[in-house]
Design a protein around this motif. Sequence first.
Motif, short mmCIF file in Angstrom:
data_model
loop_
_atom_site.label_atom_id
_atom_site.label_comp_id
_atom_site.label_asym_id
_atom_site.label_seq_id
_atom_site.Cartn_x
_atom_site.Cartn_y
_atom_site.Cartn_z
N ALA A 1 0.78 -1.28 -0.03
CA ALA A 1 0.03 -0.04 0.01
C ALA A 1 0.78 1.21 0.23
CB ALA A 1 -0.96 0.11 1.21
N ILE A 2 0.42 2.17 -0.67
CA ILE A 2 1.02 3.52 -0.70
C ILE A 2 0.69 4.28 0.41
CG2 ILE A 2 1.13 5.71 -2.03
CD1 ILE A 2 0.87 4.31 -4.65
N ARG A 3 1.98 4.91 1.21
CA ARG A 3 1.67 5.36 2.43
C ARG A 3 1.55 7.11 2.02
NH1 ARG A 3 6.23 4.30 6.67
NH2 ARG A 3 4.69 5.78 7.85
N ARG A 4 0.50 7.69 2.62
CA ARG A 4 0.47 9.25 2.73
C ARG A 4 0.20 9.72 4.03
NH1 ARG A 4 -1.69 10.34 -2.71
NH2 ARG A 4 -1.51 12.50 -2.23
N PHE A 5 0.32 11.00 4.28
CA PHE A 5 0.85 11.51 5.52
C PHE A 5 -0.17 12.68 5.80
CE2 PHE A 5 4.54 9.44 4.60
CZ PHE A 5 4.84 8.60 5.63
N ASP A 6 -0.72 13.15 6.90
CA ASP A 6 -1.53 14.30 7.20
C ASP A 6 -0.49 15.36 7.65
OD1 ASP A 6 -3.12 16.29 7.97
OD2 ASP A 6 -4.31 15.04 9.52
N LEU A 7 -0.20 15.98 6.84
CA LEU A 7 0.81 17.18 7.11
C LEU A 7 0.43 18.22 7.97
CD1 LEU A 7 2.77 17.35 3.80
CD2 LEU A 7 3.16 15.94 5.73
N ASN A 8 -0.95 18.25 8.40
CA ASN A 8 -1.42 19.30 9.37
C ASN A 8 -0.96 18.81 10.73
OD1 ASN A 8 -2.73 21.20 7.50
ND2 ASN A 8 -4.30 19.69 7.46
N LYS A 9 -0.51 17.45 10.95
CA LYS A 9 0.15 17.06 12.10
C LYS A 9 1.62 16.97 12.02
CE LYS A 9 -4.20 14.37 12.97
NZ LYS A 9 -4.70 12.96 13.22
N PRO A 10 2.39 16.95 13.28
CA PRO A 10 3.65 16.69 13.00
C PRO A 10 4.23 15.37 12.27
CG PRO A 10 3.12 17.65 15.18
CD PRO A 10 2.03 17.12 14.40
N PHE A 11 4.91 15.49 11.25
CA PHE A 11 5.49 14.50 10.51
C PHE A 11 6.76 14.01 11.31
CE2 PHE A 11 8.31 12.72 7.30
CZ PHE A 11 7.60 11.95 6.36
N HIS A 12 6.77 12.48 11.42
CA HIS A 12 7.77 11.90 12.28
C HIS A 12 9.13 11.72 11.20
CE1 HIS A 12 10.09 9.11 14.60
NE2 HIS A 12 9.47 9.40 15.39
N PRO A 13 10.27 12.53 11.32
CA PRO A 13 11.11 12.52 10.44
C PRO A 13 11.71 10.93 10.01
CG PRO A 13 11.74 13.97 12.15
CD PRO A 13 10.40 13.41 12.64
N SER A 14 11.44 10.14 10.94
CA SER A 14 11.91 8.71 10.40
C SER A 14 11.18 8.00 9.52
CB SER A 14 11.95 7.69 11.72
OG SER A 14 10.80 7.40 12.21
N GLU B 1 1.40 25.60 10.34
CA GLU B 1 -0.26 26.05 10.85
C GLU B 1 0.14 27.63 11.23
OE1 GLU B 1 -3.96 26.51 11.69
OE2 GLU B 1 -2.86 24.98 10.56
N ASN B 2 0.91 27.88 11.91
CA ASN B 2 1.24 29.38 12.25
C ASN B 2 2.67 29.96 11.94
OD1 ASN B 2 -1.15 29.73 14.06
ND2 ASN B 2 -0.34 28.31 15.40
N LEU B 3 2.76 29.69 10.63
CA LEU B 3 4.06 30.03 10.08
C LEU B 3 4.37 31.81 10.08
CD1 LEU B 3 6.11 29.47 8.12
CD2 LEU B 3 4.74 29.97 6.22
N ARG B 4 5.43 31.99 10.77
CA ARG B 4 5.65 33.40 11.01
C ARG B 4 4.88 34.27 11.82
NH1 ARG B 4 7.57 36.84 6.15
NH2 ARG B 4 5.32 37.14 6.07
N LYS B 5 3.88 33.37 12.72
CA LYS B 5 3.23 34.12 13.80
C LYS B 5 3.91 33.96 15.04
CE LYS B 5 0.10 35.03 10.77
NZ LYS B 5 -0.29 36.45 10.27
N LYS B 6 3.45 34.80 15.89
CA LYS B 6 4.25 34.64 17.39
C LYS B 6 3.76 33.31 18.03
CE LYS B 6 4.42 37.18 21.84
NZ LYS B 6 3.96 38.22 22.62
N ASN B 7 4.80 33.05 18.25
CA ASN B 7 4.92 31.67 18.75
C ASN B 7 4.67 30.25 17.96
OD1 ASN B 7 5.29 32.40 21.62
ND2 ASN B 7 3.01 32.63 21.65
N GLY B 8 4.77 30.69 16.60
CA GLY B 8 4.70 29.75 15.42
C GLY B 8 6.14 29.65 15.04
#
Length: 617
Positions: free
Chosen positions: A5-18, A94-101
């Motif tokens: 099966a082809i793997r896809r990821f929900d990138l709105n959640k943190p991606f696991h580097p491994s 999600e909060n790119l370039r925003k305070k605390n993002g």
Amino acid sequence: MKKKAIRRFDLNKPFHPSDIKDLREEELELLSEDIRKNIIENCAKNGGHLASSLGATDLIVALHHYFDLPKDKIIFDVGHQAYAHKILSGRTLENLRKKNGVSGFQKREESVFDPYEAGHSSTSISAAMGMALARDLKGESYQVIAVIGDSSFSNGLAFEALNNLGSFKHKVIVIINDNNRSIGKAVGSTNNYFEKFRLSRSYLNLRKKYRALKKYRATRWFYRLTSGIKNYFKRLFVRKNLFSLSDIYFISNVDGHDFGALERVFGYAVNAPSSVVIHVTTTKGKGYAPAEKDVVGHWHGVEPFDIKTGKPLKKLDPKYTCWSGVYADLLKEKMASDPKMVLINPATMVGSKIDDLLESYPDRVFDVGISEEHGAVFAAGLAANGIHPYYSIYSTFLQRSYDQVSHDIARMDLNVTLLVDRVGLPEEDGETHAGIYDVAYLMSIPNVAIAMAKDQVEAKELFDFSIKYEHPLAIRYPRGQTLIMNNKKVKALKLGEWKLENKGKDIAIISYGPIVNELLTNYKDYTIINAVFLRPIDEPLLRTLKDYSHIVIYDIYGTKEGFASLVLNALNDLNYEGRLRVMALPNKFIAHGSAAEQLKDCQCTLDDLDKLVKKLK
């Protein structure tokens, strides 16, 4: 056998580097598509550096798949093309370039995957060399990779590093991410064959043994004969380039969107015994049609926009214009009326709204690329030979020209006008792009006058003043908008003369720039001084304030070491005996966020000023 099966990821959640390590090529391609979609969506919402990040996505996915990160270290030049790197190292946009993002650039405190950080260009090769030397001194083993864009490569700092790299004994891998605008392609498929063959382990060992033939008299004739034949065909088929002349292994013409080609070339680079430069071609803006078609640079850095139409979400008020546009219009008028007017800019013509001037006056408008130092000396040469040039440059990049402004412009007291754009708080770009330090360092240089307008009329007055002024002058202006004030009467300015905008009693507030307009609205009972010229200061007007019980210096466009310090010293010399308060930006690096958030963090808002004034009562 059942297909995996082809793997896809929900990138709105943190991606696991491994998770990237076991992906097949088709899965890497899908991951890149998903990352580009995520980048587009988040830049559309938050703004950011869109086109460069889209173009570098495939390259970054391949780097994460092949190399052992974060043990291996990747340094992205400037870093604004590294959004995919942020996603793959477990961060969301999600909060790119925003305070605390997350920051729009690499940030060491954000992740161990960011070994270095920069917002100005052309530093990556030098930094990588430093890291490689540190690695070897500590007896460690890993790869150090610098990823630098072709435009960044044009800066002198990159060439200085390259000059040193040829004789540097500590291995670095340099990847030039070329979007086909600066570095031309190498000659033919033969060159590609030679580059691959040259860097295979078997060839490297064979070449070492082959070169040993010239040590012995019996075999020296054979070496000379065959070497001559080899060099003949090399000259015939392989174009000499900067890298080969510097004795650096060079691999050219690699498709930056071909995962197989990228991983093969990474293997060649890892096997090489010394430093390697890899020339990778990519498509800037890949995956978003308006950005792919953009050859001017409008999609390099974007405000929030509608993905379908590509239009900005923010509606412009027709009663206002941007500050860059104000000075761009003044330049256009001057260019049209003065055939000897010359304008210079280091690669920020779109941001400063002067890109159309390059087309209209190609013989007198010069985009020198990311070469701030050269631009300043270029201007000095013009001024020394009787032409008054204007050098349009962002405040944050003027830092790079400090020595040239001091040594080449100010020391000879040349009539160069610096149009210093983007002064003030860095907003979403953060620490690397603050425009708050220029006044302090320009004040350390003799002969430089500094000024800043509060509105469009005053901008016209300053520009008219600059035309006749025969010495170095820096005219500052911020990001943002100002009220359109056409057909207003323009008065002649005198060097160093301030404006008494409002006459009150007891409390005098000294400030400058657009914030003066708000002070006039908020403090009708106090004396408001508009310090149009930050340097020289208006000492006669300062003398008239000696009888005031309170003086407040308010500066939201520079640090307290700049204008505020100069006025403090002047009042001290005048033996001012009242109470003196300074509210200016602190001398620190300011994290990304909105201007309102940054002013609040610096305790320099109008509310903060109001509290201070009430205490003085």
